[in-house]
Structures are given as structure tokens and as C-alpha cells.
Design a protein around this motif. Sequence first.
Motif, PDB file in Angstrom:
ATOM      1  N   LEU A 158      -4.641  -1.675 -12.947  1.00 27.49           N
ATOM      2  CA  LEU A 158      -3.207  -1.999 -12.282  1.00 27.49           C
ATOM      3  C   LEU A 158      -1.718  -1.470 -12.671  1.00 27.49           C
ATOM      4  CD1 LEU A 158      -3.497  -5.486 -10.389  1.00 27.49           C
ATOM      5  CD2 LEU A 158      -4.063  -3.693  -9.614  1.00 27.49           C
ATOM      6  N   PRO A 159      -1.756  -1.463 -14.366  1.00 25.40           N
ATOM      7  CA  PRO A 159      -0.791  -0.409 -14.714  1.00 25.40           C
ATOM      8  C   PRO A 159      -0.600   1.224 -14.019  1.00 25.40           C
ATOM      9  CG  PRO A 159      -1.391  -1.756 -16.585  1.00 25.40           C
ATOM     10  CD  PRO A 159      -2.778  -1.982 -15.055  1.00 25.40           C
ATOM     11  N   GLY A 160      -2.233   1.767 -13.976  1.00 20.49           N
ATOM     12  CA  GLY A 160      -2.349   2.941 -13.916  1.00 20.49           C
ATOM     13  C   GLY A 160      -2.067   2.772 -12.090  1.00 20.49           C
ATOM     14  N   ILE A 161      -2.014   2.253 -11.728  1.00 23.99           N
ATOM     15  CA  ILE A 161      -2.385   2.195  -9.756  1.00 23.99           C
ATOM     16  C   ILE A 161      -0.554   1.462  -9.170  1.00 23.99           C
ATOM     17  CG2 ILE A 161      -2.910   0.685  -7.568  1.00 23.99           C
ATOM     18  CD1 ILE A 161      -5.594   1.289  -8.854  1.00 23.99           C
ATOM     19  N   TYR A 162      -0.365   1.555 -10.206  1.00 24.66           N
ATOM     20  CA  TYR A 162       0.534   0.369  -9.904  1.00 24.66           C
ATOM     21  C   TYR A 162       1.867   1.743  -9.880  1.00 24.66           C
ATOM     22  CZ  TYR A 162      -0.163  -4.394  -8.778  1.00 24.66           C
ATOM     23  OH  TYR A 162      -0.478  -5.627  -7.925  1.00 24.66           O
ATOM     24  N   ALA A 163       1.703   2.546 -10.704  1.00 23.48           N
ATOM     25  CA  ALA A 163       2.293   4.049 -11.365  1.00 23.48           C
ATOM     26  C   ALA A 163       2.177   4.575 -11.154  1.00 23.48           C
ATOM     27  CB  ALA A 163       2.476   3.656 -13.390  1.00 23.48           C
ATOM     28  N   GLU A 164       1.337   5.033 -10.219  1.00 20.91           N
ATOM     29  CA  GLU A 164       1.068   6.324  -9.373  1.00 20.91           C
ATOM     30  C   GLU A 164       1.357   5.757  -7.778  1.00 20.91           C
ATOM     31  OE1 GLU A 164      -3.228   7.670  -6.754  1.00 20.91           O
ATOM     32  OE2 GLU A 164      -3.668   7.187  -8.638  1.00 20.91           O
ATOM     33  N   TRP A 165       2.051   4.348  -7.360  1.00 20.70           N
ATOM     34  CA  TRP A 165       2.151   4.454  -6.597  1.00 20.70           C
ATOM     35  C   TRP A 165       4.555   4.394  -5.755  1.00 20.70           C
ATOM     36  CZ3 TRP A 165      -1.154  -0.112  -4.037  1.00 20.70           C
ATOM     37  CH2 TRP A 165      -1.972  -0.110  -4.006  1.00 20.70           C
ATOM     38  N   GLY A 166       4.503   4.578  -7.747  1.00 22.05           N
ATOM     39  CA  GLY A 166       5.882   4.342  -7.445  1.00 22.05           C
ATOM     40  C   GLY A 166       6.389   2.834  -7.767  1.00 22.05           C
ATOM     41  N   ILE A 167       5.828   1.303  -8.197  1.00 23.70           N
ATOM     42  CA  ILE A 167       6.246   0.160  -8.278  1.00 23.70           C
ATOM     43  C   ILE A 167       7.446   0.988  -9.068  1.00 23.70           C
ATOM     44  CG2 ILE A 167       5.551  -1.855  -8.391  1.00 23.70           C
ATOM     45  CD1 ILE A 167       4.999  -0.354  -6.004  1.00 23.70           C
ATOM     46  N   PRO A 168       8.641   0.194  -9.028  1.00 27.81           N
ATOM     47  CA  PRO A 168       9.821   0.336 -10.339  1.00 27.81           C
ATOM     48  C   PRO A 168       9.438   0.050 -11.752  1.00 27.81           C
ATOM     49  CG  PRO A 168      10.654   0.361  -8.002  1.00 27.81           C
ATOM     50  CD  PRO A 168       9.819   0.008  -7.781  1.00 27.81           C
ATOM     51  N   ALA A 221       0.815  -1.541   0.074  1.00 30.53           N
ATOM     52  CA  ALA A 221      -0.183  -0.159   0.231  1.00 30.53           C
ATOM     53  C   ALA A 221       0.707   1.252   0.260  1.00 30.53           C
ATOM     54  CB  ALA A 221      -0.928   0.314   1.518  1.00 30.53           C
ATOM     55  N   PRO A 222       0.450   2.374  -0.436  1.00 29.82           N
ATOM     56  CA  PRO A 222       1.040   3.348  -0.520  1.00 29.82           C
ATOM     57  C   PRO A 222       0.911   3.940   1.308  1.00 29.82           C
ATOM     58  CG  PRO A 222      -1.053   3.890  -1.529  1.00 29.82           C
ATOM     59  CD  PRO A 222      -0.731   2.410  -1.179  1.00 29.82           C
ATOM     60  N   ASP A 223      -0.057   3.964   1.547  1.00 33.89           N
ATOM     61  CA  ASP A 223      -0.339   4.341   3.206  1.00 33.89           C
ATOM     62  C   ASP A 223      -0.391   2.634   3.698  1.00 33.89           C
ATOM     63  OD1 ASP A 223      -0.744   4.551   5.456  1.00 33.89           O
ATOM     64  OD2 ASP A 223      -1.915   6.780   4.548  1.00 33.89           O
ATOM     65  N   VAL A 224       0.407   2.688   4.580  1.00 36.06           N
ATOM     66  CA  VAL A 224       0.076   0.892   5.220  1.00 36.06           C
ATOM     67  C   VAL A 224      -0.663   1.212   6.078  1.00 36.06           C
ATOM     68  CG1 VAL A 224       2.468   0.389   4.998  1.00 36.06           C
ATOM     69  CG2 VAL A 224       2.314   1.628   7.451  1.00 36.06           C
ATOM     70  N   GLU A 225      -1.367   2.975   6.873  1.00 35.89           N
ATOM     71  CA  GLU A 225      -2.284   3.123   7.699  1.00 35.89           C
ATOM     72  C   GLU A 225      -3.784   3.537   7.357  1.00 35.89           C
ATOM     73  OE1 GLU A 225      -2.016   2.451  11.061  1.00 35.89           O
ATOM     74  OE2 GLU A 225       0.379   2.090  10.819  1.00 35.89           O
ATOM     75  N   HIS A 226      -4.114   3.460   6.255  1.00 33.64           N
ATOM     76  CA  HIS A 226      -5.255   3.979   5.180  1.00 33.64           C
ATOM     77  C   HIS A 226      -5.662   3.364   3.663  1.00 33.64           C
ATOM     78  CE1 HIS A 226      -6.370   5.694   9.156  1.00 33.64           C
ATOM     79  NE2 HIS A 226      -4.953   6.115   8.781  1.00 33.64           N
ATOM     80  N   GLY A 227      -6.397   3.065   3.689  1.00 28.03           N
ATOM     81  CA  GLY A 227      -7.241   3.343   1.833  1.00 28.03           C
ATOM     82  C   GLY A 227      -6.562   2.011   1.323  1.00 28.03           C
ATOM     83  N   LEU A 237       0.931  -4.866   5.936  1.00 30.49           N
ATOM     84  CA  LEU A 237       1.224  -4.449   4.958  1.00 30.49           C
ATOM     85  C   LEU A 237       3.098  -3.785   4.579  1.00 30.49           C
ATOM     86  CD1 LEU A 237      -2.355  -2.553   4.177  1.00 30.49           C
ATOM     87  CD2 LEU A 237      -1.619  -5.016   3.005  1.00 30.49           C
ATOM     88  N   VAL A 238       3.087  -4.321   3.771  1.00 33.19           N
ATOM     89  CA  VAL A 238       4.262  -3.203   3.508  1.00 33.19           C
ATOM     90  C   VAL A 238       4.575  -2.081   2.393  1.00 33.19           C
ATOM     91  CG1 VAL A 238       6.801  -3.706   2.151  1.00 33.19           C
ATOM     92  CG2 VAL A 238       5.999  -5.686   2.832  1.00 33.19           C
ATOM     93  N   SER A 239       4.791  -0.755   2.713  1.00 36.61           N
ATOM     94  CA  SER A 239       4.803  -0.017   1.977  1.00 36.61           C
ATOM     95  C   SER A 239       5.284   0.288   0.913  1.00 36.61           C
ATOM     96  CB  SER A 239       5.721   1.196   2.550  1.00 36.61           C
ATOM     97  OG  SER A 239       5.698   2.472   1.757  1.00 36.61           O
ATOM     98  N   ALA A 240       4.263   0.865  -0.247  1.00 38.16           N
ATOM     99  CA  ALA A 240       4.555   0.199  -1.916  1.00 38.16           C
ATOM    100  C   ALA A 240       6.033   0.621  -1.736  1.00 38.16           C
ATOM    101  CB  ALA A 240       3.556   1.195  -1.973  1.00 38.16           C
TER     102      ALA A 240
END
Length: 197
Positions: free
Chosen positions: A130-140, A78-84, A105-108
Motif C-alpha cells: 500500500l505505501p507504493g500504491i497510495y503514493a502512486e495515487w497521489g494520496i498526500p 480509486a485513481p479512476d472512479v470508473e475502472h481499475g 468510490l471517491v476519487s483518490a
Amino acid sequence: MPVEPRELPTVGEKDDMRQLAWRLDVAEGLRVEVLGGAAMVSLLPPPRHHLIGNRIYDQVNRQLKGPRRATPYGPGIAPDVEHGDYAIPDLTVVPTARLYEDTELVSASAVDLVAEVVSPQNARRDTLLLPGIYAEWGIPVYLLVDPRTGEITVFTGPENGTYVHRERFTFGEQVRLPTSLDSTVLSSAEFPRYGKN
């Protein structure tokens, strides 16, 4: 046999969609994720899906250097391990130390790669959402393997919610991952396609 009605969990003022998703009572083996603010329940994938995931896992772990590991079917990220929002990729490469933490969860930001094997029931999620979500989260690196078409796409260079680079391969080819992943080479020669013997 009749199904007894159940009261659905509700989102309170201090809750978010993640809290609701975690309170859902779903059948064992199904996974619940929150993507784009919506709870999504994924059906069990077919055996060939797991076979491909295991072959990727074996190859990546043999070639990775340093203190990081590929893990199949989790951990959730998750981009935020606490919420969302959070996702549970088919395969994740993270620093080994993250696997010892007492977090759900592990931080993205700690993730080096996520891989998804397209399931017939979830093709839209894996290929379009998922391509847009993972890119938004900064997954390399996002590795997308599609047994429906026999194609593999390696997405890299996330910028402003999109991947700048995409390299496509077909089943049977050698897939070279970026130098950030120790130039790992995946053999896809034994990746089975859906509907093929």
C-alpha cells in the motif's frame, strides 16, 4: 456439510478486474479490493484493530477544521472512479461534500489522508504494497499503525510512486500530522498492541 460448487464470475471483453471483484460472492464482513490489478479479499481484523481505528477517527474528527471528515472503513477510493484498482482504507479523510455524491468510490485526488491499521493476516499488504500504491495515487498522507510492533509511520510527499518523507513514532508518543491536516495531533497512549493485555 458439503459446499456446493459455484461457477466463478469471468471477466468479459468489456469488463475489468473491478467488475469481477464486485461480482464475487464473499462472506459478509469481508472486503474485496483491487490492488495492482489483482482482486484481494481481506479477513475480518481482530477487535483491537477496530479499537485503534475508532480512537484515530474520534481524535481526527475533533481536530479537523473546515468541511472535511474522517470516515472509518470506507468510502472506497480509486485513481479512476470508473475502472481499475480501488482500495477500502481503514480510515479516510475527504471533503464532506464527497460523502453526499452518488458514486461508489471517491476519487483518490480528493483524499487528504488514508490510514491503515495492520492486521496480522494482511501485514504485507499494509506495510509493503500500500505505501507504493497510495503514493502512486497521489494520496498526500498515509498513516500506518502497526499493533504487532507498536510503531506508527506517517508517510508524506508522494512522488513517482514513493513517499519522500517518513516519520516514525512508537505507541505512547504524540503523532503530529502535517499542517495540511490542521496539524492534528494524535495521542497513541491508548493504542493496544496485539498479544498484550
